[in-house]
Each structure stands twice: as structure tokens, then as C-alpha cells.
Design an enzyme around this catalytic site. Structure first.
Site, PDB file in Angstrom:
ATOM      1  CG  HIS A   1       2.737  -0.297   3.339  1.00 38.56           C
ATOM      2  ND1 HIS A   1       2.556  -1.370   4.189  1.00 38.56           N
ATOM      3  CD2 HIS A   1       3.064   0.761   4.131  1.00 38.56           C
ATOM      4  CE1 HIS A   1       2.776  -0.978   5.442  1.00 38.56           C
ATOM      5  NE2 HIS A   1       3.069   0.315   5.433  1.00 38.56           N
TER       6      HIS A   1
ATOM      7  CG  ASP B   1       2.174  -4.077   2.470  1.00 34.46           C
ATOM      8  OD1 ASP B   1       3.320  -3.624   2.320  1.00 34.46           O
ATOM      9  OD2 ASP B   1       1.416  -3.725   3.384  1.00 34.46           O
TER      10      ASP B   1
ATOM     11  CB  SER C   1       2.117   0.783   8.584  1.00 28.30           C
ATOM     12  OG  SER C   1       3.398   0.302   8.276  1.00 28.30           O
TER      13      SER C   1
END
Length: 396
Positions: A269, A234, A149
């Protein structure tokens, strides 16, 4: 190195008593060692680093995996991670660098790594890697880094700055197209995060973000091997960011190193849901760096070949590349092993079942298989799928 535990602390006599400790099969914390120290960054800031390794690992010649995040003021604690055990058993060192932008050293630490101070985050990480290596911790030829991320943004920035410092990168759901994403207020979280990265509508903030946005700073450089993972659904870092990133990266890359992307067609995610799927995804990442590192040439197994053949429940099968791996299990021995059903996941993402593997052995397509074992939490007795984290075909 200590599994999650619960203690009772007596405030009167100031003594603690262990009430509960999570049991990890075949794990003994006395076989591992950890350390915490500070390194000096280029602006003389003291950056905390935590390392962990097997006690028998020769530190100055061992492959090393660095981890970092450094955003949102989030603390990356040096907590026990079961998933690291097999990597440490294969001779890796694991290191966490608590770079600015995180919250490990208080609010000021976060402020020093956001907005117009964001470059500190990336400088801290590269400086930390080099200083750790100078201390004789890790083999400079086998340096790996991992982040996801905003940590994926970190991975993209550090390889643009110093690509030849690393041998391999694991970049999960990476936020790599900072300018485009932050310029689109319709994307979830964009306006909410103006205080973190900046608003490209403001020219000074735009120019600063452009200094580090990974996609915008790809150049004709010798990039290391990179494994990128993402998910189609995501909502935080949408799939097209890593997709366009890898396309440009491959176009500009001047090295022969492999650059791969795996896109989950379900999941978000955090990747796929479920414990087994999480094991598998971790195994794929470890397979990537093991395949690149000298760890493929290990000459010992966590268990002897004789014990491997006798055991009735192997949770990990590792078929290793190269011809220096000793204690090979022959095809005859493999056929005699009494195992529950399993799948073997190869480094190419293929699934090989037991029948196909035996057939490959019979046809002399592979010379043998090297096996090693480690145990996670026992699976339910009625669960027929056994976790096989990584497997590599061994050329004949």
C-alpha cells in the site's frame, strides 16, 4: 518551510532555544513563503488551506498542486516535506486543503465528512480549489491535484464532478470501486470500515455511496490527464480496483488527455520499500505533472551551467521537453562532466544509461539536455547509484 527541529523551552522566562535542526544541503527557508487561510465552501463552512511557494514565484501565473485526504479523521498537517523542494524550485505552488472527513478541526470535522455527509469531502476540495484560484494563487490553466488511498477516492470523485477544473491528477493506490469492495466482507478492512463509508446491504447507505463511488460515476466527460499508481500486493486497496477503473475511464473519456497506470509488481500500500525507490516514485509523479505544466518552459536553473559542469556529484538530471529551455548542456560538455555512475529515468518509464544518452546525442536524436540540481540527504560514500528524479528526451 522549517526542517524538523528540536527546541528547549524555558517555562520561567518563556524563551526557546534551538537545540537541533535537520540540515538540508542547499536549502534556505528564507527562499520560501507559506500561508494559512480559510475559504468558504458552498454551504458556508470555513475550510482551512495552507500554501507554500518559492518567494520568487509569481503566484497568479504559477502551476499549482493541491493535496487532500479527508477520511478517517486523520490530520494532514502542514509539515516540512523535503520532496517538495524541487517542485517549488521549478515554480510550483503546493496547497493542502483540510477538507471535512479529516480531523484537523476536531471530531465534528470528521463527522461532517463521513457516511451520509461524505459528499462534503468532495465539494470542499473542488470549492477550495476554485476559491484559492480566485485569490490569485495559481494559474487556472495549470491546476493539479494529488491524493492516495482514500485520497485516491477523493481524486476519482472530484474529476467526476468537475473534470475540466484540473489539468492533471496524481492518484495513488486509489480506493475507487467503493460499492464492490464494501459489498465483499471477505476483503480485509471491509467490515471494519462500515462506519466510515456505510454497508451496501442497507439500501439507503448503498444509494448514498453510489452518488460518489468513482468507478460507478464515470461518464462521457472530458477528463484531465491522470496518472494512477498501484501495487500488486496491496492488501488495503487491491490491484484490481485501479485496474478496472482505468479501463472504464479510458473507454468513457472524451478528451485527448493521457490516462496512465503504473503497477508495482512488488510492494504494498505504501509502494516500494527503500529510500531510493521512494525518491524514484516521487520523481515519476513529478515528471508527469511537470511534463503537463508550463514549468517545462522555465528559463533558469537552480545552479548556473558553469557550476553544473564543475560539480562532481549531480543528484538530479532533468532532460526537458520543448525548445524554450535555455542553458542547454551540449553533448561535448556532457561528455566532459566527471560524474559518479548514474541512471536516467525517462517520462516513459525507461532507463537510459550514460553511454546510451551520449550515443543519442552523437546521433542527433536529441538536441541537448537541460540539467538542474537539488540535493537530498547525502547518500553513503560507498553508494554508487545517484538519484536522478526525472528526465525527458528533448526532440531535435
Amino acid at each position: 518551510i522549517t526542517p524538523r527541529s528540536i527546541f528547549n523551552y524555558n517555562l520561567i522566562n518563556k524563551k526557546s532555544t534551538s537545540l537541533l535542526s535537520k540540515k538540508i544541503v542547499s536549502y534556505d527557508k528564507l527562499n520560501y513563503k507559506s500561508d494559512r487561510f480559510f475559504i468558504t465552501a458552498r454551504d458556508n463552512e470555513q475550510i482551512p488551506v495552507v500554501t507554500v511557494a518559492h518567494k520568487d514565484t509569481v503566484l497568479d501565473s504559477a502551476p499549482i498542486l493541491f493535496y487532500g485526504y479527508g477520511s478517517y479523521g486523520i490530520n494532514i498537517d502542514a509539515q516540512f516535506r523535503e520532496s517538495l523542494i524541487p517542485l517549488l524550485n521549478r515554480g510550483f505552488i503546493f496547497a493542502i486543503i483540510n477538507i471535512r472527513g479529516g480531523g484537523e478541526m476536531g471530531k465534528e470535522w470528521y463527522e461532517k465528512g463521513r457516511m451520509f455527509n461524505k459528499m462534503n469531502t468532495f465539494y470542499d476540495f473542488n470549492d477550495g480549489v476554485k476559491e484559492v484560484l480566485k485569490l490569485g494563487i495559481g494559474d487556472p490553466e495549470n491546476v493539479f491535484a494529488r491524493g492516495g488511498s482514500a485520497g485516491g477516492l477523493l481524486m476519482g470523485a472530484i474529476v467526476n464532478l468537475e473534470p475540466e477544473l484540473y489539468k492533471g491528477i496524481l492518484s495513488g493506490v486509489p480506493f475507487v470501486d467503493v460499492l464492490t469492495t464494501m459489498s465483499d466482507p471477505s476483503i480485509p478492512l471491509t467490515t471494519f470500515e462500515y462506519d466510515e463509508w456505510g454497508n451496501p446491504a442497507n439500501i439507503d447507505e448503498y444509494n448514498y455511496m453510489k452518488q460518489y463511488s468513482p468507478y460507478d460515476n464515470i461518464d462521457k466527460l472530458n477528463y484531465p490527464s491522470i496518472f494512477i499508481t498501484s501495487s500488486l500486493f496491496d492488501s488495503q486497496v487491491q490491484y484490481f480496483e485501479p485496474a478496472k477503473y482505468i479501463a472504464k475511464l479510458k473507454e468513457y473519456n472524451q478528451s485527448e488527455n493521457v490516462i496512465l497506470m503504473k503497477m508495482n509488481l512488488i510492494g504494498g500500500h505504501g509502494g516500494l520499500s527503500g529510500k531510493i525507490n521512494q525518491f524514484k516514485e516521487t520523481a515519476e509523479e513529478y515528471s508527469f505533472i511537470l511534463n503537463l505544466s508550463e514549468a517545462n518552459k522555465l528559463n533558469v536553473l537552480p545552479m548556473s551551467k558553469e557550476d553544473l559542469i564543475k560539480t562532481s556529484d549531480i543528484l538530479s538530471i532533468h532532460v526537458v521537453l520543448g525548445d524554450k529551455y535555455k542553458n542547454l548542456i551540449t553533448k561535448k560538455e556532457f561528455k566532459e562532466m566527471k560524474k559518479s555512475s548514474f541512471l536516467i529515468n525517462t517520462s516513459r518509464g525507461e532507463i537510459i544509461n550514460e553511454k546510451d544518452l551520449i550515443e543519442a546525442l552523437e546521433n542527433d536524436e536529441i538536441a541537448g539536455i537541460g540539467l538542474d540540481v537539488y540535493n537530498q540527504e547525502p547518500l553513503p560514500q560507498d553508494h554508487k547509484l545517484r538519484f536522478l528524479p526525472n528526465a525527458f528526451l528533448l526532440p531535435h
